[in-house]
Design a protein around this motif. Sequence first.
Motif, mmCIF file in Angstrom:
data_model
loop_
_atom_site.group_PDB
_atom_site.id
_atom_site.type_symbol
_atom_site.label_atom_id
_atom_site.label_comp_id
_atom_site.label_asym_id
_atom_site.label_seq_id
_atom_site.Cartn_x
_atom_site.Cartn_y
_atom_site.Cartn_z
ATOM 1 N N THR A 1 0.845 -1.190 0.000
ATOM 2 C CA THR A 1 0.000 0.000 0.000
ATOM 3 C C THR A 1 0.877 1.236 0.000
ATOM 4 O O THR A 1 1.732 1.407 0.872
ATOM 5 C CB THR A 1 -0.926 0.005 1.226
ATOM 6 O OG1 THR A 1 -1.772 -1.148 1.182
ATOM 7 C CG2 THR A 1 -1.794 1.249 1.236
ATOM 8 N N VAL B 1 -2.670 5.687 2.395
ATOM 9 C CA VAL B 1 -4.016 5.455 2.912
ATOM 10 C C VAL B 1 -4.689 6.804 3.132
ATOM 11 O O VAL B 1 -4.158 7.657 3.862
ATOM 12 C CB VAL B 1 -3.999 4.645 4.216
ATOM 13 C CG1 VAL B 1 -5.398 4.598 4.835
ATOM 14 C CG2 VAL B 1 -3.512 3.230 3.965
ATOM 15 N N SER C 1 -19.414 4.699 10.945
ATOM 16 C CA SER C 1 -18.422 4.160 10.013
ATOM 17 C C SER C 1 -19.063 3.832 8.671
ATOM 18 O O SER C 1 -18.446 4.016 7.613
ATOM 19 C CB SER C 1 -17.769 2.907 10.605
ATOM 20 O OG SER C 1 -17.064 3.226 11.791
ATOM 21 N N GLY D 1 -18.011 5.334 5.103
ATOM 22 C CA GLY D 1 -17.675 4.455 3.992
ATOM 23 C C GLY D 1 -18.456 4.794 2.734
ATOM 24 O O GLY D 1 -17.921 4.752 1.623
ATOM 25 N N GLY E 1 -8.472 0.116 -2.755
ATOM 26 C CA GLY E 1 -9.304 -0.726 -1.897
ATOM 27 C C GLY E 1 -9.892 0.079 -0.763
ATOM 28 O O GLY E 1 -9.165 0.778 -0.043
ATOM 29 N N TYR F 1 -11.818 0.423 2.805
ATOM 30 C CA TYR F 1 -12.113 -0.266 4.057
ATOM 31 C C TYR F 1 -13.470 0.227 4.564
ATOM 32 O O TYR F 1 -13.569 1.017 5.496
ATOM 33 C CB TYR F 1 -11.021 -0.001 5.091
ATOM 34 C CG TYR F 1 -9.625 -0.197 4.544
ATOM 35 C CD1 TYR F 1 -9.263 -1.398 3.956
ATOM 36 C CD2 TYR F 1 -8.675 0.818 4.601
ATOM 37 C CE1 TYR F 1 -7.986 -1.589 3.442
ATOM 38 C CE2 TYR F 1 -7.405 0.640 4.103
ATOM 39 C CZ TYR F 1 -7.064 -0.570 3.530
ATOM 40 O OH TYR F 1 -5.800 -0.748 3.018
ATOM 41 N N GLY F 2 -14.499 -0.250 3.940
ATOM 42 C CA GLY F 2 -15.857 0.186 4.262
ATOM 43 C C GLY F 2 -16.745 -0.063 3.058
ATOM 44 O O GLY F 2 -16.277 -0.441 1.986
ATOM 45 N N VAL G 1 -16.356 -5.074 7.737
ATOM 46 C CA VAL G 1 -15.263 -4.238 8.237
ATOM 47 C C VAL G 1 -15.834 -3.142 9.126
ATOM 48 O O VAL G 1 -16.847 -2.519 8.797
ATOM 49 C CB VAL G 1 -14.473 -3.590 7.072
ATOM 50 C CG1 VAL G 1 -13.353 -2.717 7.597
ATOM 51 C CG2 VAL G 1 -13.912 -4.679 6.159
ATOM 52 N N VAL H 1 -14.258 0.272 11.027
ATOM 53 C CA VAL H 1 -13.066 1.116 11.036
ATOM 54 C C VAL H 1 -13.246 2.223 12.062
ATOM 55 O O VAL H 1 -14.324 2.818 12.173
ATOM 56 C CB VAL H 1 -12.807 1.725 9.639
ATOM 57 C CG1 VAL H 1 -11.530 2.555 9.653
ATOM 58 C CG2 VAL H 1 -12.726 0.626 8.584
ATOM 59 N N SER I 1 -13.345 5.599 8.137
ATOM 60 C CA SER I 1 -13.274 4.738 6.967
ATOM 61 C C SER I 1 -11.993 5.089 6.231
ATOM 62 O O SER I 1 -11.509 6.236 6.314
ATOM 63 C CB SER I 1 -14.486 4.924 6.055
ATOM 64 O OG SER I 1 -14.424 4.046 4.954
ATOM 65 N N GLY J 1 -7.103 2.345 0.769
ATOM 66 C CA GLY J 1 -5.711 2.048 0.472
ATOM 67 C C GLY J 1 -5.412 2.207 -1.005
ATOM 68 O O GLY J 1 -6.102 1.654 -1.853
#
Length: 464
Positions: free
Chosen positions: A136, A139, A151, A155, A176, A178-179, A277, A279, A287, A290
């Motif tokens: 990665t 982020v 969250s 997202g 990618g 995360y959410g 997920v 976060v 959220s 990456g």
Amino acid sequence: MSRFFIDRPVFAWVVAILIMVGGLVALKGLSIAQYPTIAPPTISVSANYPGASALTVQNSVTQQIEQQLSGLDGLLYLSSTSSSNGAVQITATFQAGINPDIAQVQVQNKVQAALPLLPTEVQQQGVTVTKAGVNTLLVVALDDPTGHYTSQDLGDILNSVLRDPIARVDGVGTVGVYGAQHAMRIWLDPFKLANFTLNPGDVIAALQAQNLQVPAGQLGGLPSPANQQLNVTVTAQSQLQTPEQFRKVVVKTEANGAVVTVGDVARVELGSDTYDVTVSLNGHPGSGMGVQLAPGANALTTAERVRARALQLQESLPPGVHMSFPVDNTQFIKISIQEVIKTLFEAVALVVVVMFLFLQSWRATLVPAIAVPVVLLGTLAVLAAFNYSINTLTMFGMVLVIGLLVDDAIVVVENVERIMDEEGLSPKEATRKSMDEITGALVGIALVLTAVLLPMAFFGGSTG
């Protein structure tokens, strides 16, 4: 060879200038990364079979795709994961040196042949083929210190506002999140379904039949009467938007005229697409996204572009949502390059000081000081010619080369000065005699160092 350049100083200067120009041109095109691309290229295939168990996913999706992927050029092995939430992840690893773009096209063609064999639900959601990223780069994170957004809300904001613009930034490989984004959640009650003699398939069929984007046509279109002057497009009700609209979808009509709606057999609410997920950032709902680098892209330039684009999009975020960059792997690259530059200046400074203190001649001091940038710029041109990048390994090699270069330059200049002092020869004649004496020693030094490092070239895999 040394006499050729000694007798033709103008030609030697032209060659040195051309080497420097080639290095400067190559410097603009060299990619910058933390590590060289030595890992075998990997292609990732992902799909989703909602509601299926891990065994069902393995038998009906994973095996079908893996059977089609056999016979790919340069394929080393396949690894797959079939999850209990219906997710499928297949990774195809190819031999080092295979073009990842060509490998992706080959995998995509094989996956297309497997699509007719997959369940309808999987075909509707599609099968994704991407070049799998290794590390990665950056982020991008969103959080809400006020606690107003959850969250899942963050997202959805990240997916709808940031994901696509960031993915289009030059140099970005894959993104990618995360959410997940918002989705309409329909939680079926099995007891209510049994009371009305229904099953989940009846509810799904009703939703598919009544939640449509229907083109209603137009009024006044051709063929039309001669006195027709207006042409109006008819807009019908679009797809359902609110939980209340989904609750009113008719699932069944009884013989006595009574209707059964989705709201009678299920709980409908606006929720998240997935709940896999959760976060948090600094204790607040959050959220993240990456960003992975595209093969051959410049890590530093790409990270700067992603930051700039994300900060531009920050104005589109709701009030109270805070943007940050908790992970930035380019910091190590910047520090490595700074250390190499620091070592370079220290080496040149030491050469100047040592040569002037021991030889007491500015002319003798100037020769190795000029040779250092010529050789280093020439090294950059060689790196570009062999499609290498500026990374921690090549920078480490630069540091070693600086020491060897300085050592050879000092040996040559000191020997010339010794011959001039002892034998009273002119600089040109002293240089000829000096090179006749020490050329074999300099070549021997280079061959010994090469012999020490050469066995590494015979190692296979990433080590080689």
